[in-house]
Write a protein that holds these residues in place. Sequence first.
Motif, PDB file in Angstrom:
ATOM      1  N   VAL A  57       3.367  41.076 -47.170  1.00  0.00           N
ATOM      2  CA  VAL A  57       2.849  40.139 -48.172  1.00  0.00           C
ATOM      3  C   VAL A  57       3.367  40.505 -49.559  1.00  0.00           C
ATOM      4  O   VAL A  57       3.798  39.642 -50.334  1.00  0.00           O
ATOM      5  N   ALA A  58       3.348  41.806 -49.878  1.00  0.00           N
ATOM      6  CA  ALA A  58       3.816  42.249 -51.191  1.00  0.00           C
ATOM      7  C   ALA A  58       5.295  41.940 -51.378  1.00  0.00           C
ATOM      8  O   ALA A  58       5.726  41.501 -52.452  1.00  0.00           O
ATOM      9  N   ALA A  59       6.088  42.169 -50.316  1.00  0.00           N
ATOM     10  CA  ALA A  59       7.528  41.899 -50.404  1.00  0.00           C
ATOM     11  C   ALA A  59       7.792  40.411 -50.580  1.00  0.00           C
ATOM     12  O   ALA A  59       8.650  40.001 -51.368  1.00  0.00           O
ATOM     13  N   MET A  60       7.041  39.595 -49.850  1.00  0.00           N
ATOM     14  CA  MET A  60       7.229  38.151 -49.939  1.00  0.00           C
ATOM     15  C   MET A  60       6.818  37.636 -51.315  1.00  0.00           C
ATOM     16  O   MET A  60       7.519  36.828 -51.935  1.00  0.00           O
ATOM     17  N   THR A  61       5.686  38.122 -51.830  1.00  0.00           N
ATOM     18  CA  THR A  61       5.178  37.671 -53.123  1.00  0.00           C
ATOM     19  C   THR A  61       6.104  38.052 -54.271  1.00  0.00           C
ATOM     20  O   THR A  61       6.334  37.264 -55.194  1.00  0.00           O
ATOM     21  N   GLY A  63       9.335  39.048 -53.893  1.00  0.00           N
ATOM     22  CA  GLY A  63      10.745  38.782 -53.639  1.00  0.00           C
ATOM     23  C   GLY A  63      11.566  40.016 -53.326  1.00  0.00           C
ATOM     24  O   GLY A  63      12.773  40.042 -53.570  1.00  0.00           O
ATOM     25  N   TYR A  64      10.922  41.054 -52.757  1.00  0.00           N
ATOM     26  CA  TYR A  64      11.662  42.260 -52.392  1.00  0.00           C
ATOM     27  C   TYR A  64      12.442  42.002 -51.104  1.00  0.00           C
ATOM     28  O   TYR A  64      11.896  41.484 -50.137  1.00  0.00           O
ATOM     29  N   SER A  65      13.685  42.387 -51.096  1.00  0.00           N
ATOM     30  CA  SER A  65      14.502  42.198 -49.894  1.00  0.00           C
ATOM     31  C   SER A  65      14.651  43.480 -49.094  1.00  0.00           C
ATOM     32  O   SER A  65      15.225  43.486 -48.010  1.00  0.00           O
ATOM     33  N   ASP A  66      14.123  44.589 -49.631  1.00  0.00           N
ATOM     34  CA  ASP A  66      14.268  45.890 -48.979  1.00  0.00           C
ATOM     35  C   ASP A  66      12.945  46.343 -48.399  1.00  0.00           C
ATOM     36  O   ASP A  66      11.873  46.000 -48.919  1.00  0.00           O
ATOM     37  N   GLY A  67      13.000  47.115 -47.334  1.00  0.00           N
ATOM     38  CA  GLY A  67      11.784  47.569 -46.672  1.00  0.00           C
ATOM     39  C   GLY A  67      11.425  49.014 -46.935  1.00  0.00           C
ATOM     40  O   GLY A  67      10.580  49.581 -46.243  1.00  0.00           O
ATOM     41  N   LEU A  68      12.040  49.653 -47.923  1.00  0.00           N
ATOM     42  CA  LEU A  68      11.789  51.066 -48.195  1.00  0.00           C
ATOM     43  C   LEU A  68      10.683  51.208 -49.245  1.00  0.00           C
ATOM     44  O   LEU A  68      10.768  50.634 -50.333  1.00  0.00           O
ATOM     45  N   TRP A  69       9.654  52.011 -48.902  1.00  0.00           N
ATOM     46  CA  TRP A  69       8.489  52.191 -49.768  1.00  0.00           C
ATOM     47  C   TRP A  69       8.162  53.676 -49.901  1.00  0.00           C
ATOM     48  O   TRP A  69       8.512  54.477 -49.038  1.00  0.00           O
ATOM     49  N   GLY A  70       7.454  54.028 -50.972  1.00  0.00           N
ATOM     50  CA  GLY A  70       7.008  55.406 -51.138  1.00  0.00           C
ATOM     51  C   GLY A  70       6.024  55.511 -52.281  1.00  0.00           C
ATOM     52  O   GLY A  70       5.947  54.621 -53.148  1.00  0.00           O
ATOM     53  N   THR A  71       5.266  56.613 -52.291  1.00  0.00           N
ATOM     54  CA  THR A  71       4.353  56.851 -53.410  1.00  0.00           C
ATOM     55  C   THR A  71       5.167  57.286 -54.633  1.00  0.00           C
ATOM     56  O   THR A  71       6.366  57.575 -54.539  1.00  0.00           O
ATOM     57  N   TYR A  72       4.518  57.351 -55.766  1.00  0.00           N
ATOM     58  CA  TYR A  72       5.186  57.777 -57.010  1.00  0.00           C
ATOM     59  C   TYR A  72       5.830  59.145 -56.818  1.00  0.00           C
ATOM     60  O   TYR A  72       6.994  59.360 -57.167  1.00  0.00           O
ATOM     61  N   ARG A  73       5.073  60.083 -56.230  1.00  0.00           N
ATOM     62  CA  ARG A  73       5.588  61.439 -56.036  1.00  0.00           C
ATOM     63  C   ARG A  73       6.706  61.478 -55.002  1.00  0.00           C
ATOM     64  O   ARG A  73       7.651  62.274 -55.130  1.00  0.00           O
ATOM     65  N   GLN A  74       6.594  60.660 -53.972  1.00  0.00           N
ATOM     66  CA  GLN A  74       7.651  60.633 -52.955  1.00  0.00           C
ATOM     67  C   GLN A  74       8.964  60.142 -53.552  1.00  0.00           C
ATOM     68  O   GLN A  74      10.033  60.668 -53.220  1.00  0.00           O
ATOM     69  N   TRP A  75       8.894  59.140 -54.419  1.00  0.00           N
ATOM     70  CA  TRP A  75      10.122  58.668 -55.074  1.00  0.00           C
ATOM     71  C   TRP A  75      10.679  59.741 -56.008  1.00  0.00           C
ATOM     72  O   TRP A  75      11.901  59.948 -56.078  1.00  0.00           O
ATOM     73  N   GLN A  76       9.788  60.450 -56.709  1.00  0.00           N
ATOM     74  CA  GLN A  76      10.249  61.550 -57.571  1.00  0.00           C
ATOM     75  C   GLN A  76      10.961  62.619 -56.756  1.00  0.00           C
ATOM     76  O   GLN A  76      12.017  63.126 -57.145  1.00  0.00           O
TER      77      GLN A  76
END
Length: 306
Positions: A57-61, A63-76
């Motif tokens: 739902v978040a990706a559709m709303t 307009g994200y075309s990618d399926g990669l997600w992470g928490t703030y710390r995980q991205w850091q």
Amino acid sequence: MRSDIYTRVTAEIMAALEHGAGEWRAPWFHDGAHAARPTNVASGKRYRGINTVALWVAAMTSGYSDGLWGTYRQWQAAGAQVRKGERSTTVVLWKQIASREETKAEDDGKDDGGRARMVARAFSVFNLAQVDGYERPLTPCLPESERLAHAEDFIANLGIRTVFGGSEAFYRPSVDTVFMPEFAQFRDAASFYGVWLHEHGHASGAKHRLDRDLSGRFGSAAYAVEECCVEILSGLVLADLGIAHHPRPDHAAYIASWLKVMAADPRAIFTAAGKAQQAADWMHAQQPVPMPLSDTEETVTARLIV
């Protein structure tokens, strides 16, 4: 004789199931590159259940075309930075913890019959489109030189159309077509041919081929029996082709993932094995020249994948 090989392979799969087959994972590489496959950047695992729906739902709303997600710390930790002002999406992790009674019993050295309980913990995650500085790690590519000509010919003789591309493997009955990831995406050649044979196994059950109908006996579990059938089939034909003379761990783990559905009928696995042999015999019947088992083993020994 081929029937003896089939009996042995099936027996080895059953033995692996009895001893615990482990966790199955797709034998080709997934990097969460499509929004329809929400994947965690740190673990590489796919999100499940309600979390998958929330991220869809978040990706559709947004307009994200990618399926990669992470928490703030995980991205850091991955060397990236969530951009200022980006809004997060909430996912939930369920964790089993001991009840107070169970904890107290452990402290006292007594068993008071405490029960484990589940608690939910919310996490805020961000999509790849919301961060800067992230580069996908290079995915190993299986070289074309690893292709096996005799296996390619065997599958081509089945006369079932295959479309390559994307990151999913499946058979679509409406167009009588197998869809496969590219060869380069697989971990090894045995995995590629095993999955390709698996999907052709589904195609073999089409009405104009073997007309395999399992719904009468198994009802809602028919799909599970079908999955077990074609996975056993894959192991049988891989052995026939000399690609893997023993079932790979992937086969038993995949079958184990479906056995829970068939728990009400302990004979289901044997029915699946019988249907698998029937499908394997059909595949051999489509070959222009019968394949002597001994000759096959001798010609591919040098490239045997176990």
